[in-house]
Scaffold this motif. Structure first.
Motif, short mmCIF file in Angstrom:
data_model
loop_
_atom_site.label_atom_id
_atom_site.label_comp_id
_atom_site.label_asym_id
_atom_site.label_seq_id
_atom_site.Cartn_x
_atom_site.Cartn_y
_atom_site.Cartn_z
N LEU A 139 1.07 -1.13 0.00
CA LEU A 139 -0.01 -0.05 0.09
C LEU A 139 0.80 1.30 -0.11
CD1 LEU A 139 -2.68 1.28 0.25
CD2 LEU A 139 -2.41 1.13 2.73
N LEU A 167 -8.20 4.69 -2.92
CA LEU A 167 -8.32 3.61 -2.05
C LEU A 167 -8.51 3.84 -0.69
CD1 LEU A 167 -8.67 0.61 -1.62
CD2 LEU A 167 -6.10 0.57 -1.25
N ARG A 172 -11.56 5.84 0.45
CA ARG A 172 -12.65 4.90 0.29
C ARG A 172 -12.57 4.29 1.92
NH1 ARG A 172 -17.47 3.80 0.33
NH2 ARG A 172 -17.44 1.82 1.28
N GLU A 173 -11.40 3.61 2.05
CA GLU A 173 -10.94 2.81 3.14
C GLU A 173 -11.15 3.37 4.47
OE1 GLU A 173 -11.16 -0.43 3.48
OE2 GLU A 173 -10.83 -1.16 1.50
N PHE A 174 -10.35 4.78 4.35
CA PHE A 174 -10.06 5.44 5.89
C PHE A 174 -11.04 6.43 5.94
CE2 PHE A 174 -7.21 2.69 7.62
CZ PHE A 174 -6.23 2.04 6.57
N TYR A 219 -18.14 6.71 -4.01
CA TYR A 219 -17.16 6.96 -5.17
C TYR A 219 -17.69 8.38 -5.61
CZ TYR A 219 -16.27 1.86 -5.61
OH TYR A 219 -15.74 0.77 -5.56
N LYS A 278 -14.04 4.23 -9.54
CA LYS A 278 -14.01 2.80 -9.29
C LYS A 278 -13.16 2.01 -10.02
CE LYS A 278 -16.87 0.86 -12.65
NZ LYS A 278 -18.15 0.51 -13.24
N ILE A 319 -9.84 2.15 -7.52
CA ILE A 319 -9.89 1.30 -6.40
C ILE A 319 -9.74 -0.04 -6.79
CG2 ILE A 319 -11.46 0.75 -4.66
CD1 ILE A 319 -12.58 3.61 -4.34
N PHE A 320 -10.47 -0.32 -7.76
CA PHE A 320 -10.28 -1.84 -8.13
C PHE A 320 -8.88 -2.30 -8.56
CE2 PHE A 320 -10.52 -5.45 -10.51
CZ PHE A 320 -10.03 -5.56 -11.64
N ARG A 323 -6.69 -2.34 -5.44
CA ARG A 323 -6.99 -3.62 -4.58
C ARG A 323 -6.40 -4.88 -5.28
NH1 ARG A 323 -13.08 -1.92 -3.29
NH2 ARG A 323 -12.65 -1.39 -1.37
N SER A 372 -15.73 -5.56 -6.77
CA SER A 372 -15.18 -4.64 -6.03
C SER A 372 -16.03 -3.20 -5.81
CB SER A 372 -13.92 -3.92 -6.67
OG SER A 372 -13.52 -3.00 -6.16
N GLU A 411 -21.72 0.10 -4.03
CA GLU A 411 -21.63 1.27 -5.06
C GLU A 411 -22.48 0.82 -6.03
OE1 GLU A 411 -20.76 4.41 -5.12
OE2 GLU A 411 -19.64 4.51 -3.27
N ILE A 415 -8.06 -7.65 2.40
CA ILE A 415 -7.43 -6.63 1.98
C ILE A 415 -7.51 -5.47 2.75
CG2 ILE A 415 -7.03 -4.70 0.26
CD1 ILE A 415 -7.26 -6.99 -1.86
N HIS A 452 -6.53 -2.17 7.53
CA HIS A 452 -6.93 -1.44 8.88
C HIS A 452 -6.33 -2.43 10.11
CE1 HIS A 452 -10.57 0.90 7.44
NE2 HIS A 452 -10.25 0.25 6.51
#
Lengths: 153, 174, 178
Positions: free
Chosen positions: B116, B127, B130-132, B137, B152, B155-156, B159, C9, C15, C44, C49
């Motif tokens: 990361l 990302l 989105r995650e934190f 979107y 989108k 982010i894909f 990942r 995803s 979404e 992931i 996290h």
């Protein structure tokens, strides 16, 4: 002590429900059963239960002290979708082998459904070929915390 | 906007947005002090042009963008400074003393987080937001000034890059 | 048959449009391959996290102070607003989480105390030294906040195989016995 414990749970349950309703974090209930089982007969020689609540992403740590080994296991639950959860199990074990102190760390994960029983063997499982010795087994059941009065057993 | 009203409005924005941007900045810079400095600078900039934003959302997305830029700039400067020390920094340090220590297998958590850190900004930023940041979107698109569809895809891809380090096997992560 | 991983995803992030979401959900619910993909996405997220975060609450307060100092300086405001006179509200989820954490810690101490009555630790085995030469703890997982289990020392327990995390049903199938 038991009454105090349950009274305590009853007292805090509204707060936990409040937390559930008012935040994004789902509260989970973890039922943990630690068993030491004879490798060949599967007889349980030691059995300890614990119950714990947590929220997604907040780890629960267990310290197992077995005399000639120590294990620290950290469980963390993450929601994937609806009742599908991801369980992350990180473990560190310290033990004596052939007069030397050894330490092993690992991280495992598994997708499970809420309410499904899952097993974690921090020291692995004895091989089929040689069953002398014991297995250290953690039986876990993770469920979504429900708004129910705690049942006295 | 009179002074008191401005301060109140600013405080309201701060309480709403700070928790998001400090997290985002921290996860980019990996340094709480740097993240605080970044957020401080961004909020002061916000204060100085508070009246120019039609609404809360505009201020929010503008602020997120500023924090993102400042955070990645910090990272770039740090990379230059620490290039020589990177090897030492990322080496898992296992000093041995009385017994043998073995890492059973390198922690997947550690691997994913290292990956990361090394993601390029265009994939890392969406990302992390989105995650934190917990943004959807559309919000990420507004903050980064890119289309939702772009968000989108990025982010894909982010990942995918991180997922490459996970084993193909079913149940466990070595 | 299986949707693109890119769609999964988006599904993972909730979404998708309702109609598409329902289609994907129906498929995923019965497709082990897609379920595994979803689990990977979860892993992931879980991994990124998993690292502990610092105290952002403190950061929020400290940064506010600094901002106010600068802003007030510029505007020549005297005296400076006393921070402690401000009602600094913690967001509700944070407050609830703090309370939950607090009572959780108390519950653990109660659980630990209760458990302690039913276990015996063996005094005969040499106590495993958990610290290295410098005295520092080797791993932060061996800490006071953990739920503690003391079990009788059984000297032949150590096989130190790869740890196994498995659903009970799968374990029963593979082993054939309990």
């Amino acid at each position: 002590m038991r009454k105090l414990f349950f009274a305590f749970c009853f007292f805090i349950s509204p707060l936990l429900i409040f937390a559930q309703e008012n935040s994004d974090s789902q509260v989970y209930n973890m039922d943990i059963d630690l068993m030491i089982q004879d490798g060949s007969s599967a007889q349980v020689v030691s059995d300890h239960k614990a119950q714990h609540q947590t929220v997604s992403g907040r780890p629960v740590t267990l310290n197992i002290n077995g005399g000639n080994f120590k294990a620290a296991v950290r469980f963390t639950v993450y929601p994937i979708q609806a009742d599908n959860l991801l369980l992350l199990a990180q473990s560190t074990i310290v033990f004596m082998k052939e007069g030397h102190r050894r330490m092993l760390s690992s991280a495992k994960s598994i997708p499970i459904k809420a309410g499904e029983k899952v097993l974690f063997f921090p020291m692995g499982v004895l091989n089929d070929g040689d069953k002398t010795g014991y297995n250290c087994k953690l039986e876990m059941e993770i469920s979504k915390y429900q708004n129910q009065p705690v049942v006295q057993e | 906007m009179d002074d008191k009203a401005k301060k109140d409005y600013f405080e309201r924005l701060y309480k709403e947005i700070f928790p998001v941007v400090i997290k985002v900045s921290y996860h980019v810079t990996k340094d709480l002090d740097a993240a605080q400095d970044v957020c401080q600078e961004a909020f002061i900039k916000l204060y100085n042009r508070l009246e120019s934003f039609p609404g809360v959302e505009d201020a929010k997305f503008w602020l997120i963008r500023v924090v993102k830029n400042l955070s990645f700039n910090y990272l770039e400067h740090e990379k230059v400074k620490l290039r020589a020390f990177d090897k030492i920094k990322h080496n898992p340090s296992f000093t041995d003393d009385t017994g043998e220590k073995q890492l059973l297998k390198k922690d997947a958590v550690e691997k994913v987080n290292q990956a990361l850190e090394q993601l390029p900004e265009n994939l890392k930023a969406p990302l992390i937001l989105r995650e934190f940041g917990g943004l959807n979107y559309k919000e990420i698109g507004a903050a980064l000034d890119i289309s939702e569809s772009n968000v989108k895809i990025r982010i894909f891809r982010a990942r995918e890059a991180l997922g490459k380090l996970l084993p193909v096997g079913e149940v466990y992560v070595p | 048959m299986c949707p693109d991983v890119e769609i999964l995803s988006s599904y993972y992030d909730d979404e998708l449009e309702d109609s598409q979401k329902q289609l994907v959900k129906t498929h995923v619910d019965s497709c082990p391959h897609c379920q595994k993909k979803m689990a990977e996405l979860g892993l992931i997220s879980a991994s990124i996290h998993a690292e502990e975060e610092p105290d952002f609450q403190m950061a929020q307060m400290n940064t506010w102070n600094k901002i106010m100092d600068i802003v007030d300086q510029k505007e020549h405001k005297l005296p400076k607003v006393n921070f402690w006179q401000r009602r600094f509200q913690i967001s509700f989820p944070a407050a609830a989480a703090l309370v939950a954490a607090f009572v959780a810690v108390l519950s653990f101490s109660v659980i630990t105390f209760y458990m302690g009555k039913h276990t015996t630790s063996s005094p005969s085995s040499p106590e495993l030294n958990m610290t290295d030469a410098s005295g520092a703890m080797m791993d932060d997982m061996f800490d006071d906040n953990a739920i503690k289990f003391d079990i009788p020392a059984i000297n032949t327990i150590i096989n130190a195989e790869e740890p196994l995390l498995i659903r009970e049903v799968d374990f029963m199938n593979r082993d054939g016995k309990h």
